[in-house]
Design a protein around this motif. Structure first.
Motif, mmCIF file in Angstrom:
data_model
loop_
_atom_site.group_PDB
_atom_site.id
_atom_site.type_symbol
_atom_site.label_atom_id
_atom_site.label_comp_id
_atom_site.label_asym_id
_atom_site.label_seq_id
_atom_site.Cartn_x
_atom_site.Cartn_y
_atom_site.Cartn_z
ATOM 1 N N ARG A 91 -9.922 5.323 11.371
ATOM 2 C CA ARG A 91 -8.630 4.811 10.905
ATOM 3 C C ARG A 91 -8.242 5.422 9.562
ATOM 4 O O ARG A 91 -7.063 5.653 9.291
ATOM 5 C CB ARG A 91 -8.684 3.288 10.835
ATOM 6 C CG ARG A 91 -8.700 2.666 12.229
ATOM 7 C CD ARG A 91 -8.998 1.176 12.204
ATOM 8 N NE ARG A 91 -8.790 0.574 13.519
ATOM 9 C CZ ARG A 91 -9.662 0.637 14.509
ATOM 10 N NH1 ARG A 91 -10.812 1.264 14.351
ATOM 11 N NH2 ARG A 91 -9.405 0.073 15.678
ATOM 12 N N GLN A 96 -4.537 5.233 8.425
ATOM 13 C CA GLN A 96 -4.393 3.787 8.605
ATOM 14 C C GLN A 96 -5.496 3.054 7.834
ATOM 15 O O GLN A 96 -6.354 2.388 8.404
ATOM 16 C CB GLN A 96 -4.444 3.436 10.086
ATOM 17 C CG GLN A 96 -3.373 4.103 10.926
ATOM 18 C CD GLN A 96 -3.529 3.802 12.408
ATOM 19 O OE1 GLN A 96 -4.315 2.951 12.810
ATOM 20 N NE2 GLN A 96 -2.778 4.508 13.239
ATOM 21 N N ALA A 99 -5.846 -0.691 8.473
ATOM 22 C CA ALA A 99 -6.517 -1.007 9.736
ATOM 23 C C ALA A 99 -8.022 -0.754 9.623
ATOM 24 O O ALA A 99 -8.830 -1.486 10.207
ATOM 25 C CB ALA A 99 -5.922 -0.178 10.867
#
Length: 459
Positions: A91, A96, A99
């Motif tokens: 991630r 991300q 996340a």
């Protein structure tokens, strides 16, 4: 033979030297701190043993028995670090970070739950666990006291493992090094104070472990919580995240159990070959384990780097990084092989003055040395496939390679004549068959493309 031409030929025979590849800097940035973090714990544990040793032989034996139980629990739960590294790194590579931290928070909650379950099961079972390991009546009380107190730190220990995985996934290997060194130094200082000054006995050593590991877990929680709040990530557990962490963890648990079975069976066979064989095998195993620490540091770098590349959907980058890390593994393995062969004549001297054990150890170390280049490849590929989230394949591969080893170990145990002088050498050759089987299974997987699954999460 002139020295300079010989050295030139040796350099030409080695893999390409380090620091000449675009991936070298990131490999070193993660591998070097990981290596010192790995090495710090056994070095500080030696100091802990020295302090408890002042209490007498029975106390030291109790520490050894209880320590084996705790070490086994820690090894079986190491998936909390490896699985979290892979999930967070993917991630992070996909951009991300929030996340990734969500996965990390769920991994920390899973660590707390597993730790609490271990305490609930093992605390009342402590006397039985100590007895199962063959502790004598004089040693058993010390072992039970140390084990029961130290078990209270299990949730903290598992939080440290999961927290290490979070930070490595975020490409940070320096903070885990600082926490590892700080925790181990605190453990030694507290152990010396409680045992030597306050005269708490072996319980003092156990309480030092509890306090130090709780402080280490607290440091990880502070770092992760701050990062989570900075990225707007909630701290409550997610049922889906816990399920995902547990699923990946189970596959790595199977892998770890398979590895432990091989090591335990090797020790059991050596014990049945005779006391000198067992003593020589113990020393050879410790030397092999020490060399594995350095190779494991490259594997840990592989987990973080490959996860990041695949998370960023950079398949070509993952391939190139894999190739370079394998070269590093071979290079380190060749160097370790040369060092082991060079130091082999003197290696038994610090451990034994028994000429029989001395000769057995020399033969075993010859196999240990020859295994190093292949071990380098195996360790690196294992870490790379972990970073790719290929845990299911690793579980099955570890299981089948364990089955390849067991018949070889059985042949050593039952086919050789009693008192065979080459029993330990054949046991290490059986161990080499296992390493070779792992190399074949991992190498075949790495050459294919099934493990190269791009994206922030592996389906």
């Amino acid at each position: 033979m002139p020295v300079k031409p010989a050295l030139s030929r040796l350099r030409g025979a080695l893999p390409a030297p380090p620091f000449r590849h675009t991936h070298d800097r990131e490999i070193l940035r993660l591998a070097v701190p990981s290596f010192f973090a790995l090495v710090s714990e056994p070095l500080f544990l030696l100091s802990d043993s020295a302090i408890v040793g002042t209490l007498g032989t029975q106390a030291l034996g109790g520490l050894g028995v209880a320590g084996q139980v705790l070490l086994t629990l820690a090894n079986l739960c190491v998936f909390l670090a490896y699985g979290t590294t892979s999930a967070v790194a993917r991630r992070f590579g996909a951009g991300q970070t929030a996340a990734g931290l969500r996965s990390g928070v769920d991994g920390l909650w899973l660590a707390v739950l597993i730790g609490a379950a271990i305490v609930a099961v093992c605390y009342p079972a402590a006397p039985w666990l100590v007895q199962a390991l063959g502790a004598s009546p004089a040693v058993a009380p010390y072992a039970v006291v140390y084990l029961r107190i130290s078990l209270l730190s299990t949730p903290a220990l598992l939080v440290i493992l999961a927290g290490t995985g979070v930070l490595r996934g975020l490409q940070d290997a320096t903070t885990p090094l600082l926490v590892a060194v700080g925790t181990n130094v605190a453990n030694i200082v507290l152990c010396a104070w409680f045992v030597l000054v306050l005269d708490w006995g072996i319980a003092g050593s156990a309480w030092a472990t509890v306090i130090a590991q709780t402080a280490g877990a607290g440091a990880y929680l502070v770092v992760v919580v701050r990062a989570a709040r900075r990225h707007g990530v909630g701290l409550a557990p997610s049922l889906a995240g816990l399920r995902a962490s547990a699923t990946a963890g189970f596959a790595l648990f199977v892998r770890t159990v398979s590895l432990r079975v091989v090591l335990l069976v090797s020790t059991a066979v050596a014990a049945r070959l005779g006391d000198p064989e067992l003593a020589a095998h113990q020393v050879a195993t410790q030397i092999w384990s020490l060399l594995v620490f350095a190779l494991d540091a490259i594997a840990i770098a592989g987990q973080a780097i490959i996860g990041r590349y695949l998370g960023a959907s950079d398949i070509a980058g993952a391939r190139a990084a894999t190739r370079r890390m394998v070269e590093w593994g071979v290079f380190a393995g060749v160097v370790f092989a040369v060092l082991t062969l060079a130091l082999r004549p003197w290696a038994p001297l610090p451990f034994t003055d028994d000429p029989h054990v001395h000769g057995l150890l020399l033969s075993a170390l010859l196999v240990v040395a020859l295994l190093q280049p292949l071990s380098g490849v195996v360790m690196v590929l294992d870490g790379i496939l972990m970073g790719a989230g290929d845990q299911r394949y690793l579980a099955w591969a570890s299981f089948w390679t364990m089955l390849a080893f067991l018949p070889c170990a059985a042949l050593v145990r039952y086919a050789l004549p009693a008192g065979s002088p080459h029993g330990l050498t054949w046991l290490w050759i059986a161990f080499a068959v296992w390493i070779l089987a792992r190399g074949i299974t991992l190498g075949a997987r790495a050459r294919g493309g099934a493990w190269l699954v791009a994206g922030a999460a592996r389906p």
